[in-house]
Design an enzyme around this catalytic site. Sequence first.
Site, mmCIF file in Angstrom:
data_model
loop_
_atom_site.group_PDB
_atom_site.id
_atom_site.type_symbol
_atom_site.label_atom_id
_atom_site.label_comp_id
_atom_site.label_asym_id
_atom_site.label_seq_id
_atom_site.Cartn_x
_atom_site.Cartn_y
_atom_site.Cartn_z
ATOM 1 N N LYS A 91 0.839 -1.199 0.000
ATOM 2 C CA LYS A 91 0.000 0.000 0.000
ATOM 3 C C LYS A 91 0.879 1.255 0.000
ATOM 4 O O LYS A 91 1.889 1.305 0.712
ATOM 5 C CB LYS A 91 -0.912 -0.037 1.231
ATOM 6 C CG LYS A 91 -1.969 1.053 1.294
ATOM 7 C CD LYS A 91 -2.880 0.807 2.490
ATOM 8 C CE LYS A 91 -3.843 1.933 2.719
ATOM 9 N NZ LYS A 91 -4.717 1.693 3.905
ATOM 10 N N SER A 166 -9.422 2.622 3.474
ATOM 11 C CA SER A 166 -8.478 3.257 2.589
ATOM 12 C C SER A 166 -7.685 2.269 1.724
ATOM 13 O O SER A 166 -7.024 2.683 0.774
ATOM 14 C CB SER A 166 -7.498 4.111 3.409
ATOM 15 O OG SER A 166 -6.698 3.322 4.264
ATOM 16 N N SER A 190 -9.853 0.486 7.689
ATOM 17 C CA SER A 190 -9.305 0.501 6.334
ATOM 18 C C SER A 190 -8.868 -0.846 5.788
ATOM 19 O O SER A 190 -8.533 -0.944 4.609
ATOM 20 C CB SER A 190 -8.126 1.481 6.266
ATOM 21 O OG SER A 190 -8.575 2.800 6.426
#
Length: 479
Positions: A91, A166, A190
Amino acid sequence: MTTSEEQSQGRMQARTRVHVFRDDALGDLDAVGLAAAIRRGEVSAAEVARDAAARVRDADARLDAVQVHLDVPAHHASDGGVFAGVPTLVKDNTDFAGLPTGHGSAAFVPRPARRHAAFTRQLLSTGVTVLGKTRLPEFGFSPTTEYEEGPPVSNPWNTGHSAGGSSGGAAALVAAGAVPVAHANDGGGSIRIPAAACGLVGLKPTRGRTVPNAQGRQLPIDIVVDGVVSRTVRDSAAFLAAAELHHRNPKLPALGLVEGPADRRLRIGLLVDSPNGARTDDATRAAVTDTARRLEGLGHTVTPVELAIDPRFTEDFLTYWGLLSFLIGATGRTMGAEFDRHRMDGLSRGLRATYVANWRRTPGVVRRLKRTREAYAAAFRGLDVILSPVLAHTTPPLGHLSPSVPYATLIERILAYVAFTPVNNVVGTPSISLPAASTTADGLPVGVMFSGRPGAERTLLELAFELEAEQGFPSITDA
């Protein structure tokens, strides 16, 4: 209706489902199965990396899920590990040496990282091959991966809908079949939110189960923890067991490898509506109550439970969330010399303004949030697990939660959506999102959530294995 919402309505007219499963070196194998095939010599790590990179580019062309593609995959199969040769992505809020870390923001130009983040090293210890970095909303603040400028990350189950946030880029790629697992992290939901939106398994570990997040450990309450999203329970279980070999937290009970259900029958609390007053929509309510019936059929005891948290929890968490945005605005030049907080998106600016207006409340906010663990512990008296929705409603159309929506409207929508997940971040407890047995009438996944006591990942994984075996998870490849 805002421009972004009008655009989303246009996307809805051209609804499509996207996946890149095909007859190549990956097939439809999960990470455990793919690693075993590599060990047996049925496919090579190089073949897998080549085919996965092609899948990632194919999926990204339609989902906009990748921030950085590695032209030469970073191989770590020679290091061994349970996932030796398995392709994945990191990520883009986590440093990978030589690659820029952009945090999803247009407020600065990122520099290449000098070294791996601590979690990157932990992830690499499992033997994975890294193919690049996934997109996230600005600084991970939003429950959808959308931007004021540039394309959003689309949900592979329905490209007119949000992939969540997210860790939206990670979830979109795993759900579409580009890679079997991908890095995700969770500071308010997230991992679990995009898992629910994309029909995946998303386990938020106990605080400290994986190596501490560099940003989170500097906060008064460390709400951030790293993990993965996956398509199978055994992949999430195998990741945590392998991660523990790299970093074992002596303050938590040892986990080891969880390989299936337990014989023990559990006492499960059922929480359908959020303590913050947000009412669960009909499709999500039906998914949770159906799961409760299935658990009773398996011999577990399910009883209603209340989570009597402080009525100010939502307001306090919002203020704390604003503190994070304020700190980023104040320290952003550490990410890039050109950092300009005025170029942060509408959600980030609104959160910062919320904190600036309420900063004097910070000591009371932190004190009350820390006391949430008392209410959480009280809810667990006589219980082993709590079953609830992940989100108060199913994943919305793109544009509904865009950062270009006026802040007052946007934050109201976010609070009506993200109504269950933040408690586990504040308390530091483990929580897992699992796909419900069936999709909605329009083909969208629904997530159900199981939360446990501190250090109780084994209980959650054993229960997840049992549900996976009993009901299966919906497949994106089904017509």
